[in-house]
Design a protein around this motif. Structure first.
Motif, PDB file in Angstrom:
ATOM      1  N   CYS A  63       0.993  -1.151   0.065  1.00  0.00           N
ATOM      2  CA  CYS A  63      -0.023   0.082  -0.107  1.00  0.00           C
ATOM      3  C   CYS A  63       0.881   1.389   0.156  1.00  0.00           C
ATOM      4  O   CYS A  63       1.731   1.332   0.816  1.00  0.00           O
ATOM      5  CB  CYS A  63      -0.724  -0.196   1.121  1.00  0.00           C
ATOM      6  SG  CYS A  63      -1.926   1.564   1.665  1.00  0.00           S
ATOM      7  N   CYS A 103       0.229   3.059   3.490  1.00  0.00           N
ATOM      8  CA  CYS A 103       0.364   2.805   4.916  1.00  0.00           C
ATOM      9  C   CYS A 103       1.465   1.527   4.814  1.00  0.00           C
ATOM     10  O   CYS A 103       1.889   0.826   6.060  1.00  0.00           O
ATOM     11  CB  CYS A 103      -0.655   2.400   5.660  1.00  0.00           C
ATOM     12  SG  CYS A 103      -1.564   0.783   5.197  1.00  0.00           S
ATOM     13  N   CYS A 130      -5.871  -2.648   0.255  1.00  0.00           N
ATOM     14  CA  CYS A 130      -5.323  -2.737   1.564  1.00  0.00           C
ATOM     15  C   CYS A 130      -6.138  -2.905   2.447  1.00  0.00           C
ATOM     16  O   CYS A 130      -7.240  -2.385   2.836  1.00  0.00           O
ATOM     17  CB  CYS A 130      -4.554  -1.397   1.858  1.00  0.00           C
ATOM     18  SG  CYS A 130      -3.823  -1.262   3.420  1.00  0.00           S
ATOM     19  N   CYS A 159      -5.910  -0.070   5.534  1.00  0.00           N
ATOM     20  CA  CYS A 159      -6.557   1.315   5.531  1.00  0.00           C
ATOM     21  C   CYS A 159      -7.616   1.480   4.173  1.00  0.00           C
ATOM     22  O   CYS A 159      -8.227   2.536   4.366  1.00  0.00           O
ATOM     23  CB  CYS A 159      -5.288   2.447   5.142  1.00  0.00           C
ATOM     24  SG  CYS A 159      -4.678   2.470   3.431  1.00  0.00           S
TER      25      CYS A 159
HETATM   26 ZN   LIG Z   1      -3.004   0.985   3.393  1.00  0.00          ZN
END
Ligand SMILES: [Zn+2]
Length: 264
Positions: free
Chosen positions: A103, A106, A121, A124
């Motif tokens: 990702c 994050c 992801c 998040c």
């Molecule tokens: Zn993420």
């Protein structure tokens, strides 16, 4: 009629950043060619309901007998225009899948999206779709002449149309005028859209335009353009220009046809 029962599934294999072919140059297979449990990813490339196509991405160590020496450009030139969209899609998805493992927000490892050709992801919620980078490509016309250039990165002596990426915040028309100005020092007017092409080197989306010469003398950009000049349409048949599957060639051929029609 229920198409799903009678429809054959086709498989395309890829490894690393390339689509695989066998020794005969075949890259679409009607039966599985290896154990799909070994695949890193399997994507559904189907774009129309009449076709069922799966892209099987293998670790490079599993290419096995499918690997041929043909590169993507050679496959494209051998396959013809009707196969271009699918081959281009397979190549772009392969590159995207390899380059999008985590990702970007994050840094969690991305997982397969349940419905779409995408990755998501779990941490998040960010969804990543195969990326396309929009570019302009243009043939600048001056009466019976067109402007072609030889780029420094060309692997063989060849004259082609001008092209470049659209910058953030720019319109395609602004990008076109800027690229032509930067690469050959010429101003253009009367920009008109012709056609587009998804270009898998590695994920460009080419928007093809014609533009008319307005002013300026050709000054090739140092470090980018080896040579640029005006070609009379009658010279084009004896000039090394891009192959038929490229949008650059489609622009040149359309210009040529227009000139020949006028003189008939
Ligand atoms: Zn993420």
């Amino acid at each position: 009629m229920d198409l799903s029962k009678s429809m054959q599934i086709e498989y395309i294999y890829a490894a690393g950043n390339r689509v695989c072919s066998d020794d005969l140059g075949r890259w679409r297979f009607t039966a599985p060619c290896c154990d799909h449990a070994l695949a890193l990813e399997i994507y559904n490339l189907t774009l129309v309901p009449e076709q069922q196509i799966r892209l099987v991405i293998l670790p490079e160590s599993q290419q096995g007998s499918l690997t041929s020496v043909r590169g993507l450009r050679q496959l494209l030139s051998e396959s013809g225009e009707q196969d271009f969209p699918l081959l281009s899609r397979a190549a772009q998805v392969t590159t995207w899948s390899r380059d999008h493992l985590y990702c970007p927000r994050c840094a969690t490892a991305l997982s397969h999206h349940q419905q779409d050709l995408a990755k998501q992801c779990e941490a998040c919620g960010l969804t990543q779709y195969p990326r396309l980078s929009p570019c302009i490509i243009t043939l600048v016309i001056r009466g019976e002449y067109c402007l072609l250039a030889q780029g420094v990165r060309f692997t063989e002596p060849r004259y082609s149309t001008l092209a470049g990426f659209i910058e953030a915040g720019e319109s395609a028309e602004d990008a076109l005028a800027r690229e032509v100005r930067e690469e050959v020092g010429v101003e253009v007017a009367n920009i008109r859209y012709y056609c587009s092409q998804s270009w898998p080197f590695p994920h460009s989306f080419m928007l093809g335009f014609f533009a008319d010469y307005l002013s300026g003398d050709i000054v090739p950009e140092p470090g980018e353009i080896v040579d640029a000049r005006w070609f009379h349409y009658s010279e084009l048949k004896n000039t090394p220009i891009p192959p038929g599957f490229t949008i650059s060639r489609q622009l040149i051929d359309a210009f040529l046809e227009q000139c020949e029609t006028k003189t008939d």
